[in-house]
Design a protein around this motif. Structure first.
Motif, mmCIF file in Angstrom:
data_model
loop_
_atom_site.group_PDB
_atom_site.id
_atom_site.type_symbol
_atom_site.label_atom_id
_atom_site.label_comp_id
_atom_site.label_asym_id
_atom_site.label_seq_id
_atom_site.Cartn_x
_atom_site.Cartn_y
_atom_site.Cartn_z
ATOM 1 N N PHE A 1 -16.834 -12.622 -13.931
ATOM 2 C CA PHE A 1 -16.582 -14.040 -14.147
ATOM 3 C C PHE A 1 -17.866 -14.731 -14.615
ATOM 4 N N LEU A 2 -17.777 -15.423 -15.751
ATOM 5 C CA LEU A 2 -18.909 -16.082 -16.415
ATOM 6 C C LEU A 2 -19.941 -15.097 -16.952
ATOM 7 N N LEU A 3 -19.566 -13.828 -17.046
ATOM 8 C CA LEU A 3 -20.457 -12.817 -17.609
ATOM 9 C C LEU A 3 -19.771 -11.995 -18.691
ATOM 10 N N SER A 4 -18.470 -11.845 -18.595
ATOM 11 C CA SER A 4 -17.701 -11.069 -19.558
ATOM 12 C C SER A 4 -16.442 -11.856 -19.911
ATOM 13 N N GLU A 5 -15.907 -11.597 -21.070
ATOM 14 C CA GLU A 5 -14.681 -12.291 -21.489
ATOM 15 C C GLU A 5 -13.546 -12.003 -20.510
ATOM 16 N N LEU A 6 -12.766 -13.033 -20.201
ATOM 17 C CA LEU A 6 -11.575 -12.895 -19.376
ATOM 18 C C LEU A 6 -10.432 -13.622 -20.066
ATOM 19 N N ALA A 7 -9.269 -12.977 -20.120
ATOM 20 C CA ALA A 7 -8.072 -13.589 -20.701
ATOM 21 C C ALA A 7 -6.876 -13.004 -19.962
ATOM 22 N N ILE A 8 -6.765 -13.323 -18.672
ATOM 23 C CA ILE A 8 -5.877 -12.544 -17.810
ATOM 24 C C ILE A 8 -4.404 -12.705 -18.161
ATOM 25 N N ASP A 9 -3.975 -13.876 -18.599
ATOM 26 C CA ASP A 9 -2.574 -14.020 -18.970
ATOM 27 C C ASP A 9 -2.243 -13.139 -20.172
ATOM 28 N N ASP A 10 -3.124 -13.108 -21.151
ATOM 29 C CA ASP A 10 -2.910 -12.265 -22.333
ATOM 30 C C ASP A 10 -3.007 -10.788 -21.985
ATOM 31 N N TRP A 11 -3.849 -10.457 -21.005
ATOM 32 C CA TRP A 11 -4.061 -9.054 -20.640
ATOM 33 C C TRP A 11 -3.000 -8.501 -19.694
ATOM 34 N N VAL B 1 -18.825 -26.060 -3.383
ATOM 35 C CA VAL B 1 -17.815 -26.453 -4.368
ATOM 36 C C VAL B 1 -18.466 -27.323 -5.442
ATOM 37 N N ALA B 2 -19.260 -28.301 -4.999
ATOM 38 C CA ALA B 2 -19.933 -29.186 -5.948
ATOM 39 C C ALA B 2 -20.915 -28.414 -6.825
ATOM 40 N N ALA B 3 -21.633 -27.462 -6.239
ATOM 41 C CA ALA B 3 -22.602 -26.679 -7.007
ATOM 42 C C ALA B 3 -21.909 -25.832 -8.066
ATOM 43 N N ALA B 4 -20.870 -25.113 -7.668
ATOM 44 C CA ALA B 4 -20.160 -24.245 -8.613
ATOM 45 C C ALA B 4 -19.492 -25.055 -9.715
ATOM 46 N N GLU B 5 -18.927 -26.203 -9.351
ATOM 47 C CA GLU B 5 -18.285 -27.052 -10.354
ATOM 48 C C GLU B 5 -19.308 -27.565 -11.356
ATOM 49 N N ALA B 6 -20.490 -27.916 -10.875
ATOM 50 C CA ALA B 6 -21.543 -28.418 -11.766
ATOM 51 C C ALA B 6 -21.978 -27.339 -12.762
ATOM 52 N N VAL B 7 -22.068 -26.096 -12.310
ATOM 53 C CA VAL B 7 -22.432 -25.001 -13.212
ATOM 54 C C VAL B 7 -21.356 -24.800 -14.274
ATOM 55 N N LEU B 8 -20.099 -24.779 -13.864
ATOM 56 C CA LEU B 8 -19.016 -24.601 -14.831
ATOM 57 C C LEU B 8 -19.009 -25.723 -15.866
ATOM 58 N N ASP C 1 -22.339 -26.343 -22.897
ATOM 59 C CA ASP C 1 -23.220 -25.546 -23.752
ATOM 60 C C ASP C 1 -22.445 -24.556 -24.621
ATOM 61 N N GLY C 2 -21.214 -24.217 -24.202
ATOM 62 C CA GLY C 2 -20.386 -23.271 -24.946
ATOM 63 C C GLY C 2 -20.231 -21.961 -24.198
ATOM 64 N N GLN D 1 -18.665 -19.112 -24.968
ATOM 65 C CA GLN D 1 -18.885 -17.882 -25.729
ATOM 66 C C GLN D 1 -20.370 -17.626 -25.965
ATOM 67 N N GLU D 2 -21.122 -18.675 -26.224
ATOM 68 C CA GLU D 2 -22.563 -18.521 -26.389
ATOM 69 C C GLU D 2 -23.217 -18.067 -25.086
ATOM 70 N N HIS D 3 -22.736 -18.602 -23.978
ATOM 71 C CA HIS D 3 -23.249 -18.197 -22.666
ATOM 72 C C HIS D 3 -22.987 -16.709 -22.428
ATOM 73 N N LEU D 4 -21.765 -16.256 -22.707
ATOM 74 C CA LEU D 4 -21.427 -14.846 -22.500
ATOM 75 C C LEU D 4 -22.264 -13.950 -23.402
ATOM 76 N N ARG D 5 -22.457 -14.374 -24.647
ATOM 77 C CA ARG D 5 -23.271 -13.582 -25.579
ATOM 78 C C ARG D 5 -24.698 -13.457 -25.072
ATOM 79 N N ALA D 6 -25.254 -14.576 -24.588
ATOM 80 C CA ALA D 6 -26.631 -14.557 -24.106
ATOM 81 C C ALA D 6 -26.787 -13.662 -22.887
ATOM 82 N N LYS D 7 -25.846 -13.720 -21.963
ATOM 83 C CA LYS D 7 -25.938 -12.900 -20.758
ATOM 84 C C LYS D 7 -25.868 -11.417 -21.098
ATOM 85 N N ARG D 8 -24.987 -11.057 -22.026
ATOM 86 C CA ARG D 8 -24.904 -9.649 -22.418
ATOM 87 C C ARG D 8 -26.206 -9.195 -23.075
#
Length: 353
Positions: free
Chosen positions: A165-175, A237-244, A250-251, A253-260
């Motif tokens: 979560f927040l590191l790799s693509e997730l699309a659970i309904d499609d998957w 809850v407030a901390a995690a919501e603020a990060v999301l 910031d985007g 997909q860009e975040h996931l690309r940078a982490k990888r």
């Protein structure tokens, strides 16, 4: 010794947005501001997971969400497929057995890819691990979910996404994945203590009352009204919501690309030094952590000790890999200058092995 920074696969260095939220005055969990941050976290987590379903927020580690999902989605005695290829897939099997399920195990070597063709027929569900943190393998979740559905059409597919979560693509309904377990102290870059159970449409339809504190049905009903069944870790809850919110701005997909890319940079350094990665040939490397075998005859702290002297805490192995591997991770928040220093220190330590 420099002040310690975390390059561990959880907990991680906190995102500035999480630190800002934690520094705010104490919020009352039955207040309007609490309702707003809870609703936003639930909404954004479902969006990141790629579902039209719901998120249930729990106070506890990611294991709390795993436990709640097993008990809340399956009757005791249900046959559940658990492919075991590391510490956290082993945990799924232990949770299911403790809940009275019939566990159908398929054993893999630690570091191996789970093969979709091994999905058995006649099961009511599958408990899968997307990112196996103990080995650094990203398992083929979309293919596994499709194989489970093909072999057992009515089965519910539940996945540990604690380090995807927040590191790799997730699309659970499609998957075709029905539910996810998430923890706050990994890609969410927040302190430990918060768990998310993300429920797709089929999981919502199957939800049943189970237990008392980790009763997803009871919690969902309360959270749909802006409340929680019990006192939540509202600061988290407030901390995690603020990060999301910040990642969305910031985007994603860009975040996931940078982490990888950050994680792959550690693999490049290790491979240049001649180290053997834990993920075997044919297994995809998770963006959550880089895992390497120690050189033959090296002490368990041969890398972690010198890294700690330079101010970086990394992790060792677990289970049968304890004392044989080390793990280094850029899951947490690090400025580019810090990452450059971490990479330089890592290369210097490996050069002295």
């Amino acid at each position: 010794m420099r002040p310690e920074k975390l390059l561990t696969p959880g907990p991680v260095c906190l995102h500035p947005a999480a630190r800002e939220a934690l520094a705010a005055p104490q919020m009352h969990h039955r207040s309007r501001p609490a309702e707003k941050v809870l609703a936003a976290l639930r909404r954004e987590a479902a969006r990141v997971a790629g579902t039209a379903g719901e998120t249930v927020v729990l106070t506890g580690s990611g294991t709390a969400a795993m436990t709640a999902l097993v008990s809340g989605l399956f009757e005791p005695g249900s046959r559940l497929w658990v492919p075991v290829a590391g510490k956290f897939s082993e945990r799924w099997a232990e949770i299911a057995a403790a809940a009275g399920m019939e566990v159908v195990r398929t054993e893999y070597g630690w570091g191996r890819r789970v093969e979709p063709e091994d999905a058995p027929a006649g099961v009511q569900g599958a408990l899968l691990t997307h990112s196996e943190t103990s080995t650094g393998v990203l398992q083929p979740l979309p293919e596994l979910a499709a194989a489970v559905r093909a072999a057992s059409p009515g089965a519910l597919v539940v996945a540990d996404a604690v380090t995807s979560f927040l590191l790799s693509e997730l699309a659970i309904d499609d998957w075709g994945v029905d539910a996810l377990a998430v923890g706050s102290q990994k890609g969410l870059m927040s302190p430990p203590g918060l768990a998310l159970a993300v429920l797709g449409p089929r999981a919502l339809a199957a939800l049943r009352p189970a237990g008392y504190y980790l009763n997803l049905q009871r919690e969902l009903r309360a959270q749909q009204k802006g409340q929680t069944a019990y006192t939540p870790a509202i600061n988290l809850v407030a901390a995690a919501e603020a990060v999301l919110e910040r990642v969305a701005a910031d985007g994603l997909q860009e975040h996931l690309r940078a982490k990888r890319a950050q994680n792959e940079s550690f693999y490049e350094i290790g491979l240049e030094a001649g180290l053997r990665p834990v993920p075997e040939d044919g297994a995809e490397r998770s963006p959550a952590t880089a895992a390497f075998y120690l050189p033959e005859g090296a002490a368990a702290d041969a890398v972690s000790g010198p890294m700690l002297e330079r101010g970086w805490r990394i992790a060792g192995g677990q289970g049968p890999l304890k004392g044989r591997i080390f793990r280094i991770s850029a899951m947490g928040y690090l400025e580019e200058a810090e990452l450059e220093r971490a990479r330089a220190d890592f290369a210097a330590v490996l050069a002295r092995l």
